[in-house]
Write an enzyme that holds these catalytic residues in place. Structure first.
Site, PDB file in Angstrom:
ATOM      1  N   LYS A 215       0.843  -1.061   0.018  1.00  0.00           N
ATOM      2  CA  LYS A 215      -0.065  -0.081   0.086  1.00  0.00           C
ATOM      3  C   LYS A 215       0.732   1.264  -0.008  1.00  0.00           C
ATOM      4  O   LYS A 215       0.706   2.183  -0.897  1.00  0.00           O
ATOM      5  CB  LYS A 215      -0.870  -0.204   1.168  1.00  0.00           C
ATOM      6  CG  LYS A 215      -1.568   1.483   1.512  1.00  0.00           C
ATOM      7  CD  LYS A 215      -2.558   1.510   0.550  1.00  0.00           C
ATOM      8  CE  LYS A 215      -3.291   2.743   0.649  1.00  0.00           C
ATOM      9  NZ  LYS A 215      -4.355   3.156  -0.287  1.00  0.00           N
ATOM     10  N   CYS A 269      -3.956  10.810   1.248  1.00  0.00           N
ATOM     11  CA  CYS A 269      -3.186   9.509   0.835  1.00  0.00           C
ATOM     12  C   CYS A 269      -1.839   9.867   0.291  1.00  0.00           C
ATOM     13  O   CYS A 269      -0.963   9.635   1.058  1.00  0.00           O
ATOM     14  CB  CYS A 269      -3.992   8.758  -0.164  1.00  0.00           C
ATOM     15  SG  CYS A 269      -5.785   8.377   0.034  1.00  0.00           S
TER      16      CYS A 269
HETATM   17  N1  SAJ Z   1      -1.708  14.754  -8.670  1.00  0.00           N
HETATM   18  C1  SAJ Z   1      -0.906  15.469  -9.738  1.00  0.00           C
HETATM   19  N2  SAJ Z   1      -0.304  15.134 -10.929  1.00  0.00           N
HETATM   20  C2  SAJ Z   1      -0.674  13.969 -11.296  1.00  0.00           C
HETATM   21  C3  SAJ Z   1      -1.540  12.940 -10.303  1.00  0.00           C
HETATM   22  C4  SAJ Z   1      -2.163  13.660  -9.211  1.00  0.00           C
HETATM   23  O1  SAJ Z   1      -0.278  16.738  -9.253  1.00  0.00           O
HETATM   24  O2  SAJ Z   1      -0.498  13.645 -12.324  1.00  0.00           O
HETATM   25  C5  SAJ Z   1      -2.043  15.118  -7.688  1.00  0.00           C
HETATM   26  C6  SAJ Z   1      -3.659  15.464  -7.382  1.00  0.00           C
HETATM   27  O3  SAJ Z   1      -4.020  16.576  -8.086  1.00  0.00           O
HETATM   28  C7  SAJ Z   1      -3.797  15.266  -6.073  1.00  0.00           C
HETATM   29  C8  SAJ Z   1      -2.933  14.279  -5.511  1.00  0.00           C
HETATM   30  O4  SAJ Z   1      -1.868  14.221  -6.541  1.00  0.00           O
HETATM   31  O5  SAJ Z   1      -3.732  16.472  -5.450  1.00  0.00           O
HETATM   32  C9  SAJ Z   1      -3.539  12.793  -5.448  1.00  0.00           C
HETATM   33  O6  SAJ Z   1      -4.357  12.619  -6.381  1.00  0.00           O
HETATM   34  P1  SAJ Z   1      -4.425  10.993  -6.956  1.00  0.00           P
HETATM   35  O7  SAJ Z   1      -5.820  11.304  -8.146  1.00  0.00           O
HETATM   36  O8  SAJ Z   1      -3.059  10.736  -7.628  1.00  0.00           O
HETATM   37  O9  SAJ Z   1      -4.660  10.251  -5.995  1.00  0.00           O
HETATM   38  P2  SAJ Z   1      -5.741  10.096  -4.584  1.00  0.00           P
HETATM   39  O10 SAJ Z   1      -4.776  10.523  -3.279  1.00  0.00           O
HETATM   40  O11 SAJ Z   1      -7.028  10.618  -4.794  1.00  0.00           O
HETATM   41  O12 SAJ Z   1      -5.849   8.338  -4.341  1.00  0.00           O
HETATM   42  C10 SAJ Z   1      -4.649   7.766  -4.467  1.00  0.00           C
HETATM   43  C11 SAJ Z   1      -4.712   6.562  -5.399  1.00  0.00           C
HETATM   44  N3  SAJ Z   1      -3.306   5.849  -5.291  1.00  0.00           N
HETATM   45  C12 SAJ Z   1      -2.628   5.925  -6.514  1.00  0.00           C
HETATM   46  O13 SAJ Z   1      -3.186   6.072  -7.575  1.00  0.00           O
HETATM   47  C13 SAJ Z   1      -1.457   4.914  -6.405  1.00  0.00           C
HETATM   48  C14 SAJ Z   1      -5.704   5.432  -4.814  1.00  0.00           C
HETATM   49  O14 SAJ Z   1      -5.821   4.426  -5.713  1.00  0.00           O
HETATM   50  C15 SAJ Z   1      -5.602   4.982  -3.453  1.00  0.00           C
HETATM   51  O15 SAJ Z   1      -6.627   4.354  -2.930  1.00  0.00           O
HETATM   52  C16 SAJ Z   1      -5.500   6.365  -2.513  1.00  0.00           C
HETATM   53  O16 SAJ Z   1      -4.424   7.283  -3.063  1.00  0.00           O
HETATM   54  C17 SAJ Z   1      -5.737   6.054  -1.142  1.00  0.00           C
HETATM   55  O17 SAJ Z   1      -6.433   6.028  -0.404  1.00  0.00           O
HETATM   56  O18 SAJ Z   1      -4.484   5.747  -0.741  1.00  0.00           O
END
Ligand code: SAJ
Length: 434
Positions: A215, A269
């Site tokens: 995780k 997360c």
């Molecule tokens: N972000 C960026 N650039 C990107 C992707 C995301 O700046 O290319 C930013 C987003 O705007 C946001 C943050 O990162 O602020 C996180 O967003 P996210 O969509 O990447 O992830 P979360 O936090 O919504 O969900 C993550 C997911 N983990 C992964 O993709 C490895 C999800 O599958 C997990 O279940 C979740 O964390 C969790 O609960 O841990």
């Protein structure tokens, strides 16, 4: 193992969808939350969080009579802990010149303690909350041993991380592969039996510490990759390049997949979990530590971009579009947009923020607009902080009618610069030095 009744502790973004999904699959579920306001809201048939499809799934579960909610657990065949693990605000660890955040495990400890009086031989206990490595063995098993029962011998104990993406939780809960880490192989099998009630993705069994590490690795991998995208944006800005175009071209390489830069990394997360590795082994994690630092510093680069685009910040009226941590969700936790707004204000700007998914947000120091028009009407400039679908669908004519502001700052590559420029707007873009 057969499950007639499950007790889910913690009815937040993970616990509520999970409890509702089990109930929708015919299992009796008691959902428990220590917050009586949340329990009251749920008992009225309402929900306290925004997640597409959750309201319908919850209502179906409630109407079926399979789901009840309470502030206290009861005896059950399985107990599932899905409470938050944030970090402490008032305590830090230190290693050489690195200051790192520490996990706040109080909710997990309380949930495990709340189960104690109801734990019986043959039960299954599952921890879903993201936790530092070895939490299941070294924190949960000893607490539960106070019942006189031993994990792996008298009851089954499992760590099974949730991996669902906010915005797509209900689909991913069912379709994603599920990792089940047992303190014994029999525990892992009991966990697999539980989740096979609704999981259609692959169910993979392993040991508890591996599951904890898996995780943390997933979210840390994403954080490090976003950090490099953010550094590329800074470099592109310096070298007169459009980072969005450069990323699109680099990603044509068959083994390269660069993520998107933005105003920073938020949510509960990705901006939190990597710290659990740093805390557990600061001497082994300089890359993870520095990626966190890069992403945490990103709001500051956005403020500099706004300053450069506007000439100065003092006295400027800015409409800030978006407060949530990512597009099309209502979750404001650890939101970089909030950081940007607070820093803009510190530098003398007057900011009005508009968040369509949480119009009544009450954040200290943030002046909320009553609606998009209210945010725009007296502004000198508009800063796009979240790539909400409604925002990127805005047309130059929509804005031109609502405000006299003709300066935009796009931090998420949400708007086509040519379209806006030809309509008479000046536009500053994150990661674009051209
Ligand atoms: N972000 C960026 N650039 C990107 C992707 C995301 O700046 O290319 C930013 C987003 O705007 C946001 C943050 O990162 O602020 C996180 O967003 P996210 O969509 O990447 O992830 P979360 O936090 O919504 O969900 C993550 C997911 N983990 C992964 O993709 C490895 C999800 O599958 C997990 O279940 C979740 O964390 C969790 O609960 O841990």
């Amino acid at each position: 193992m057969k499950f007639n009744k499950i007790c889910v502790l913690g009815l937040g973004y993970i616990g509520l969808p999970t409890a509702s999904t089990f109930a929708a699959h015919g299992v009796k579920v008691l959902g428990v939350d220590v917050n009586p306001n949340i329990v009251d809201t749920l008992r009225r048939g309402d929900i306290h969080i925004h997640e597409p499809g959750l309201r319908e799934t919850y209502k179906t579960a409630l109407a079926s009579g399979n789901l009840t909610v309470s502030t206290k657990p009861e005896e059950a065949d399985a107990f599932l802990i899905a409470v938050p693990t944030p970090f402490l605000d008032d305590k830090f660890g230190e290693y050489e010149d690195r200051k790192y955040k520490l996990a706040d495990m109080r909710a997990v400890i309380s949930a495990a303690e709340a189960i104690l009086p109801f734990l019986r031989k043959g039960n299954l206990v599952v921890l879903e909350s993201t936790s530092p490595p070895r939490t299941t063995l070294e924190l949960i098993a000893p607490i539960l041993a106070r019942s006189g029962l031993q994990a792996g011998r008298d009851f089954y104990l499992v760590y099974s991380p949730e991996r669902v993406l906010p915005g797509q939780i209900l689909r991913e809960l069912i379709e994603n592969a599920r990792v089940i880490g047992g303190v014994t192989p029999e525990s892992a099998q009991a966990g697999a039996d539980l989740y096979s009630i609704f999981v259609k993705g692959e169910i993979v069994k392993t040991d508890a510490t591996s599951a904890e590490m898996v995780k943390l690795m997933e979210n840390t991998y994403r954080d490090v990759n976003i950090a490099i995208a953010n550094e590329f944006a800074r470099l592109a800005d310096k070298f007169g390049v459009d980072v969005w175009e450069a990323i699109r071209l680099a990603n044509r390489h068959p083994r390269v997949k660069i993520l998107s830069p933005g105003p920073g990394v938020g949510g509960h997360c990705i901006s939190v979990d990597p710290w659990f590795f740093v805390e557990a082994a600061p001497e082994l994690t300089p890359l993870i530590y520095n990626s966190r630092r890069v992403n945490d510093a990103q709001p500051h680069f956005v403020v500099e971009l706004v300053r450069r685009t506007l000439g100065s910040l003092k006295g400027k009226k800015i409409a800030a579009l978006g407060l949530s941590y990512k597009p099309d969700v209502d979750d404001l936790r650890e939101s970089p947009a909030t950081e940007v707004i607070l820093e803009l204000q510190k530098e003398g700007a007057k900011v009005k923020a508009w968040e369509p998914f949480k119009p009544d947000a009450n954040l200290p120091g943030i002046d909320m607009a009553a609606g998009l028009d209210d945010a725009l009407k007296d502004s000198n400039a508009v800063v796009l902080l979240v790539r909400h679908t409604d925002f990127i669908n805005l047309k130059p004519s929509d804005l031109a009618a609502a405000t006299k502001a003709r300066i935009l700052v796009d931090t998420v590559n949400g708007w086509d610069p040519d379209e806006w420029r030809s309509a008479g707007f000046q536009i500053g873009r994150l990661g674009v030095g051209k």
